[in-house]
Scaffold this active site. Structure first.
Site, PDB file in Angstrom:
ATOM      1  N   GLU A 266       0.847  -1.193   0.000  1.00  0.00           N
ATOM      2  CA  GLU A 266       0.000   0.000   0.000  1.00  0.00           C
ATOM      3  C   GLU A 266       0.888   1.251   0.000  1.00  0.00           C
ATOM      4  O   GLU A 266       1.873   1.334   0.723  1.00  0.00           O
ATOM      5  CB  GLU A 266      -0.888  -0.017   1.238  1.00  0.00           C
ATOM      6  CG  GLU A 266      -1.801   1.192   1.378  1.00  0.00           C
ATOM      7  CD  GLU A 266      -2.601   1.177   2.673  1.00  0.00           C
ATOM      8  OE1 GLU A 266      -3.668   1.797   2.705  1.00  0.00           O
ATOM      9  OE2 GLU A 266      -2.148   0.535   3.650  1.00  0.00           O
ATOM     10  N   LYS A 341     -10.045   0.684  -1.551  1.00  0.00           N
ATOM     11  CA  LYS A 341     -10.058   0.516  -0.103  1.00  0.00           C
ATOM     12  C   LYS A 341     -11.412   0.995   0.400  1.00  0.00           C
ATOM     13  O   LYS A 341     -11.807   2.152   0.183  1.00  0.00           O
ATOM     14  CB  LYS A 341      -8.930   1.318   0.546  1.00  0.00           C
ATOM     15  CG  LYS A 341      -8.768   1.030   2.038  1.00  0.00           C
ATOM     16  CD  LYS A 341      -7.491   1.687   2.584  1.00  0.00           C
ATOM     17  CE  LYS A 341      -7.232   1.273   4.024  1.00  0.00           C
ATOM     18  NZ  LYS A 341      -5.948   1.799   4.536  1.00  0.00           N
ATOM     19  N   CYS A 375      -5.090  -3.299   3.296  1.00  0.00           N
ATOM     20  CA  CYS A 375      -4.734  -3.057   4.686  1.00  0.00           C
ATOM     21  C   CYS A 375      -5.918  -3.182   5.652  1.00  0.00           C
ATOM     22  O   CYS A 375      -6.334  -4.284   5.995  1.00  0.00           O
ATOM     23  CB  CYS A 375      -4.069  -1.683   4.799  1.00  0.00           C
ATOM     24  SG  CYS A 375      -3.137  -1.438   6.337  1.00  0.00           S
TER      25      CYS A 375
END
Length: 508
Positions: A266, A341, A375
């Site tokens: 990321e 995300k 993440c």
């Protein structure tokens, strides 16, 4: 027969020379059904048409049991077929080498040899033959010989449910279920004269998890997939070209090991914000977003030239004036798939003004179905379960964590996702520090590949891992067939054993 009397057990193809002995064994096995034996010309037809499907088990050179099979086109089967229809009025002209189903027409064990688990050997042979011939399933109409005792009070469906719950013992159905066959439908008037079953049968099926649909195109289906994880060192770069040179170096390295995927972390391009460190954090990251299109275009070109699927980690992108954290799967066939995300951390929202995305999807590749969660998204189990429901084999998690606390959250949640979704999970992060970039000053990472925890996998569920906080690559092979085996035969089966009668999960 007693175990101590057994000198040898042999499973072999049925020969026409065995017929007279076979006839006697059949008569003994079906003592309650007069004249229930195959004629010699019928056995001869089966052997000539499909010799591999006709086997016997011999104990001390005596026939103890037999299994007869043909191959059928499942789509052409009537939903409520009869035994007579399946066998073509006992001529076996229904057999076709182009079919997709191994259909069992006979299994029996001579009474004196019962209790030796010989029937299991016959069923196991059928499964192995099904896999070897690349057939989709094994199927047969199973008798329910104890049903006549309950037919006045129970429907066939209710009877089967009670057998499954061990409330009623049915020697045939219990045995078939214990050998991984599952009931798929009830067949009425299946076998005329089977009064014990009241002429009912249960269509039993075993699905071949290795079945591959025949494809006329020149494609290669990957069984063993090689992953290349890039543990990226944060360091100052003069410009975008230097970042891309370093990225190509790693792509070249993992491609040199014939990896199928290269996974970046990321925000691996965050060092480029150093030139805008005089700006506010929201303005600096928006300047970084101007590089995203160029990076993805270059990655797409590298994916083609290095013959590797590149998962770009993530980077900022502006759409309709809103700032998102996104990434792309740049496939080696030249196509690209975007992912977002969905959950931004409180810090990302407060400092940068990032917005959560709205789309979660499975991505088809030449190495199976994959998912990507950036993440923080890996800490929400619903997301990976939705992907698992769509057939995900590998979950990729590019991450960026500053402290060991943050890394531990990603690491342990990612490992849980591997166990609960019966998939592989690969995580890759950045290490080092960026003293001249606000909000990106330190990083902590250890890139890893997780597996489910069962006998075919590492006992601790960790396939491989990097050295923490050290720039390096990690090359790992994962076997997709092991996931199929786990789903069907695992010690626990997290996906199949869900109580969907109590809860369901779906996208809005």
């Amino acid at each position: 027969m007693n175990m101590e009397d057994i000198e040898n057990v042999e499973l072999t193809y049925l020969s026409l020379d065995d017929y007279q002995e076979l006839k006697k064994v059949m008569i003994a096995s079906y003592s309650s059904m007069p004249n229930a034996y195959w004629r010699e010309n019928q056995i001869e037809t089966l052997i000539n048409e499909f010799p591999e499907g006709q086997v016997v088990i011999k104990v001390n050179d005596q026939i103890a049991g037999c299994a007869l099979s043909i191959i059928l086109d499942y789509e052409k089967l009537d939903d409520h077929h009869t035994y007579e229809q399946i066998t073509g009025n006992y001529t076996f002209n229904t057999h076709t080498a182009d079919g997709d189903t191994l259909y069992g027409i006979e299994v029996f064990i001579k009474p004196e040899f019962r209790g030796l688990r010989l029937g299991r050997r016959l069923y196991d042979y059928r499964k192995e033959l099904c896999e070897r011939l690349n057939l989709k399933r094994v199927a047969f109409g199973g008798r329910i010989p104890n049903y006549h005792k309950y037919m006045d009070t129970l429907s066939p469906k209710a009877y089967i449910e009670k057998v499954k719950r061990k409330e009623i013992h049915d020697p045939v159905l219990n045995f078939q279920i214990s050998n991984d066959f599952h009931p798929s439908k009830i067949l009425k008037n299946y076998l005329e004269g089977d009064s014990d079953s009241n002429d009912y049968a249960v269509l039993m099926e075993w699905n071949n998890i290795y079945y591959e649909k025949k494809n006329k195109n020149a494609t290669a289906t990957k069984k063993i997939v090689r992953l290349g994880l890039i543990q990226w060192q944060m360091r100052p770069y003069k410009n975008l070209e230097e970042v891309l040179q370093q990225a190509e170096y790693f792509i070249d390295a993992v491609s040199g090991y014939r990896s199928d995927f290269a996974l970046f972390p990321e925000f691996f391009n965050a060092p480029l914000m150093a030139e805008n460190n005089h700006m506010s954090e929201p303005d600096a990251i928006r300047e970084l977003a101007k590089h995203t299109a160029t990076i993805i275009q270059r990655f797409s070109e590298l994916a083609i030239s290095y013959n590797i699927n590149i998962i770009s980690g993530s980077m900022p992108e502006i759409q309709n004036g809103m700032l998102y954290n996104v990434g792309y799967v740049c496939k080696r066939d030249g196509t690209k798939e975007r992912y977002e995300k969905l959950h931004v951390t409180p810090d990302e929202a407060k400092v940068w003004g990032l917005q959560g995305g709205s789309e979660i999807k499975i991505i088809d590749t030449d190495c199976g179905k994959i998912g990507v969660l950036i993440c923080y998204d890996s800490e929400f189990p619903e997301l990976s379960r939705l992907l698992a429901d769509e057939g995900m084999d590998i979950l990729f998690v590019p991450f960026l964590t500053d402290t060991q606390n943050g890394f531990s959250r990603v690491r342990h949640c990612a490992q849980a996702r591997a166990i609960e979704n019966e998939c592989y999970v690969a995580i890759a992060g950045s290490v080092g520090n960026l003293p001249k970039v606000h909000n990106m000053d330190i990083q902590y990472a250890q890139s890893m590949v997780f597996t489910p925890c069962d006998f075919a996998f590492p006992s601790n569920g960790v396939k491989a891992e990097t050295t923490p906080n050290t720039e390096m690559i990690l090359i790992v092979d994962v076997d997709l067939d092991l996931l199929r085996q786990l789903n069907q035969f695992g010690s626990v089966r997290n996906l199949r054993d869900r109580r969907v009668d109590l809860f369901q999960l779906s996208k809005k």
